[in-house]
Design a protein around this motif. Sequence first.
Motif, PDB file in Angstrom:
ATOM      1  N   THR A  53     -33.696  82.150-102.253  1.00  0.00           N
ATOM      2  CA  THR A  53     -34.123  82.703-103.540  1.00  0.00           C
ATOM      3  C   THR A  53     -35.591  82.407-103.829  1.00  0.00           C
ATOM      4  N   ASN A  54     -36.158  81.397-103.187  1.00  0.00           N
ATOM      5  CA  ASN A  54     -37.574  81.092-103.406  1.00  0.00           C
ATOM      6  C   ASN A  54     -38.464  82.290-103.085  1.00  0.00           C
ATOM      7  N   THR A  55     -38.050  83.090-102.104  1.00  0.00           N
ATOM      8  CA  THR A  55     -38.870  84.237-101.696  1.00  0.00           C
ATOM      9  C   THR A  55     -38.929  85.322-102.769  1.00  0.00           C
ATOM     10  N   PRO A  56     -37.812  85.850-103.273  1.00  0.00           N
ATOM     11  CA  PRO A  56     -37.929  86.865-104.331  1.00  0.00           C
ATOM     12  C   PRO A  56     -38.547  86.314-105.612  1.00  0.00           C
ATOM     13  N   LEU A  57     -38.403  85.019-105.868  1.00  0.00           N
ATOM     14  CA  LEU A  57     -39.035  84.451-107.050  1.00  0.00           C
ATOM     15  C   LEU A  57     -40.559  84.524-106.921  1.00  0.00           C
ATOM     16  N   LEU A  58     -41.092  84.165-105.761  1.00  0.00           N
ATOM     17  CA  LEU A  58     -42.534  84.273-105.549  1.00  0.00           C
ATOM     18  C   LEU A  58     -42.983  85.723-105.648  1.00  0.00           C
ATOM     19  N   GLY A  59     -42.233  86.636-105.041  1.00  0.00           N
ATOM     20  CA  GLY A  59     -42.580  88.049-105.101  1.00  0.00           C
ATOM     21  C   GLY A  59     -42.572  88.587-106.519  1.00  0.00           C
ATOM     22  N   THR A  60     -41.618  88.134-107.319  1.00  0.00           N
ATOM     23  CA  THR A  60     -41.530  88.569-108.714  1.00  0.00           C
ATOM     24  C   THR A  60     -42.764  88.123-109.489  1.00  0.00           C
ATOM     25  N   ALA A  61     -43.170  86.871-109.301  1.00  0.00           N
ATOM     26  CA  ALA A  61     -44.334  86.347-110.014  1.00  0.00           C
ATOM     27  C   ALA A  61     -45.603  87.096-109.620  1.00  0.00           C
ATOM     28  N   LEU A  62     -45.764  87.382-108.327  1.00  0.00           N
ATOM     29  CA  LEU A  62     -46.959  88.089-107.869  1.00  0.00           C
ATOM     30  C   LEU A  62     -46.986  89.527-108.391  1.00  0.00           C
ATOM     31  N   LEU A  63     -45.825  90.173-108.401  1.00  0.00           N
ATOM     32  CA  LEU A  63     -45.752  91.533-108.920  1.00  0.00           C
ATOM     33  C   LEU A  63     -46.070  91.550-110.414  1.00  0.00           C
ATOM     34  N   ALA A  64     -45.536  90.575-111.141  1.00  0.00           N
ATOM     35  CA  ALA A  64     -45.782  90.506-112.576  1.00  0.00           C
ATOM     36  C   ALA A  64     -47.266  90.256-112.868  1.00  0.00           C
ATOM     37  N   LYS A  65     -47.903  89.359-112.106  1.00  0.00           N
ATOM     38  CA  LYS A  65     -49.325  89.078-112.314  1.00  0.00           C
ATOM     39  C   LYS A  65     -50.191  90.280-111.975  1.00  0.00           C
ATOM     40  N   ALA A  66     -49.797  91.028-110.936  1.00  0.00           N
ATOM     41  CA  ALA A  66     -50.554  92.223-110.573  1.00  0.00           C
ATOM     42  C   ALA A  66     -50.457  93.291-111.654  1.00  0.00           C
ATOM     43  N   THR A  67     -49.396  93.232-112.445  1.00  0.00           N
ATOM     44  CA  THR A  67     -49.173  94.232-113.499  1.00  0.00           C
ATOM     45  C   THR A  67     -49.739  93.785-114.848  1.00  0.00           C
ATOM     46  N   ASN A  68     -49.571  92.525-115.150  1.00  0.00           N
ATOM     47  CA  ASN A  68     -50.048  91.971-116.422  1.00  0.00           C
ATOM     48  C   ASN A  68     -50.641  90.598-116.151  1.00  0.00           C
ATOM     49  N   LYS A  69     -51.949  90.490-116.175  1.00  0.00           N
ATOM     50  CA  LYS A  69     -52.628  89.253-115.791  1.00  0.00           C
ATOM     51  C   LYS A  69     -52.344  88.098-116.737  1.00  0.00           C
ATOM     52  N   ASP A  70     -51.827  88.388-117.937  1.00  0.00           N
ATOM     53  CA  ASP A  70     -51.640  87.342-118.944  1.00  0.00           C
ATOM     54  C   ASP A  70     -50.322  86.587-118.811  1.00  0.00           C
ATOM     55  N   ILE A  71     -49.399  87.056-117.974  1.00  0.00           N
ATOM     56  CA  ILE A  71     -48.090  86.388-117.918  1.00  0.00           C
ATOM     57  C   ILE A  71     -48.220  85.007-117.261  1.00  0.00           C
ATOM     58  N   ASN A  72     -47.290  84.148-117.586  1.00  0.00           N
ATOM     59  CA  ASN A  72     -47.201  82.807-117.008  1.00  0.00           C
ATOM     60  C   ASN A  72     -46.404  82.910-115.711  1.00  0.00           C
ATOM     61  N   ALA A  73     -47.053  82.647-114.580  1.00  0.00           N
ATOM     62  CA  ALA A  73     -46.402  82.848-113.283  1.00  0.00           C
ATOM     63  C   ALA A  73     -45.225  81.909-113.062  1.00  0.00           C
ATOM     64  N   LEU A  74     -45.144  80.817-113.816  1.00  0.00           N
ATOM     65  CA  LEU A  74     -44.023  79.890-113.673  1.00  0.00           C
ATOM     66  C   LEU A  74     -42.878  80.197-114.635  1.00  0.00           C
ATOM     67  N   ASP A 104     -37.366  93.080 -96.449  1.00  0.00           N
ATOM     68  CA  ASP A 104     -36.407  91.980 -96.512  1.00  0.00           C
ATOM     69  C   ASP A 104     -36.902  90.890 -97.461  1.00  0.00           C
ATOM     70  N   LEU A 105     -36.129  90.637 -98.528  1.00  0.00           N
ATOM     71  CA  LEU A 105     -36.447  89.562 -99.475  1.00  0.00           C
ATOM     72  C   LEU A 105     -35.652  88.297 -99.201  1.00  0.00           C
ATOM     73  N   ARG A 106     -34.868  88.281 -98.145  1.00  0.00           N
ATOM     74  CA  ARG A 106     -34.022  87.150 -97.744  1.00  0.00           C
ATOM     75  C   ARG A 106     -32.777  87.010 -98.607  1.00  0.00           C
ATOM     76  N   THR A 107     -32.638  87.789 -99.653  1.00  0.00           N
ATOM     77  CA  THR A 107     -31.424  87.798-100.466  1.00  0.00           C
ATOM     78  C   THR A 107     -30.934  89.238-100.554  1.00  0.00           C
ATOM     79  N   THR A 108     -29.656  89.405-100.805  1.00  0.00           N
ATOM     80  CA  THR A 108     -29.082  90.751-100.817  1.00  0.00           C
ATOM     81  C   THR A 108     -28.584  91.194-102.182  1.00  0.00           C
ATOM     82  N   GLY A 109     -28.504  90.285-103.152  1.00  0.00           N
ATOM     83  CA  GLY A 109     -27.998  90.632-104.478  1.00  0.00           C
ATOM     84  C   GLY A 109     -29.012  91.398-105.306  1.00  0.00           C
TER      85      GLY A 109
END
Length: 397
Positions: A53-74, A104-109
């Motif tokens: 799950t660490n992988t999609p979590l990192l991807g989510t934070a990077l996608l969110a920052k690329a879309t809205n620079k003001d979000i808290n990545a943590l 592949d995000l390493r998770t399937t759900g």
Amino acid sequence: MPQHGGKKVLKVDKGQAQAKFLEALALAQSGSDELPNEWIVRTRQVGHASNATNTPLLGTALLAKATNKDINALALQTAVHRGYSARGVAKGVLVPMCVEHQIDLRTTGAEPLNNQPFFSKTQVIKDLIPESKPTARSELEFLIQCLEAADYLEGESALYALAAFLRVRIEDGNKATVLTLAGSILTLPILSGLTRDFINKNREGGRRGQALVAACLDLVHPGMVRADAINDPSRKIPGDVAIEITEEPNGTDLLIPFPEKHESTKESKNTTVVLSAEAKQKVVTQSEILQFAERLAAAGIGKGLYVAVDPNQADLEVEELTQKTQDRNGVTLRVITDPERLLEEAIQWSPFPLEQCLQSFPQLLVQRLKDFHCGKDSQYEWADLLSAAASEADLDQ
């Protein structure tokens, strides 16, 4: 600005996030070597974590920052300062877009952030995993370091970090593929020409050139070639490919004239790097090569190979350059700027007969394409080139 319990909360627009994903995906698939190395390293290390799950979590934070620079990545929820719904971005954009583009995000759900230890939590902190689980805790702490670095991203830097993430997931998600080629044998001029065309058609950030160097060295030093994962943060040896010899505990190396007289031992053996190679598919300068020689000398490696195979490479005055590395660093450095010549010399110095080299090299290159995380289509493209050449050769006979 919306408030949640006195805290500033933010939204990540779904349509904008989808557009940013596609923009980053185009960069990831472009073969550009301009993607930030630090995010390739970070993504790859997170991708080795025991908790997928660490992988999609990192991807989510990077996608969110690329879309809205003001979000808290943590942040995971809106209940924290600059919080946003990480679950919503993962479920609504990242996962379906990755499924559509076979990444592949390493998770399937459909909702990877519903997994432990992140389920129902407001933000990512190290105490989500107790110290009694040292491996998982260490992996979480590294993820937090990545998220803290991501929190400073905005604009193009965030987009390129996301592109680096996607490139690694494309590469590593397909790393198990090793295509078995047909047994056709091509002549050396045809094979070397195909090799040149193949590595230049799509450089994949220079990884095809690195795979070529490793495969050529496989011909000359079978069983001794170590091709580390690119951007592996644990690597200590300069260059992309190394030749290692194994030494016995008494200091006698295995390169002896009569190996049949050597008796194996169960005692541990040491390995020594005797040659390290660097491969570049971009224009390089003498200064860059001299710096490589300095790194070799600092690592105690006396022999090096520098392969600079950009078609637009300017004359490097190789004889003068190699003399400088010898005089300044005591390093014997071979510089090659022609991929065809590299293969021809490898076959010339290989301990195997010509026909065996011609037959083995195409499959060796397939394996090295995998080792250097080239895209899954690379192997098929190489196979198609070989097949077309073989068919043309049959028609000419």
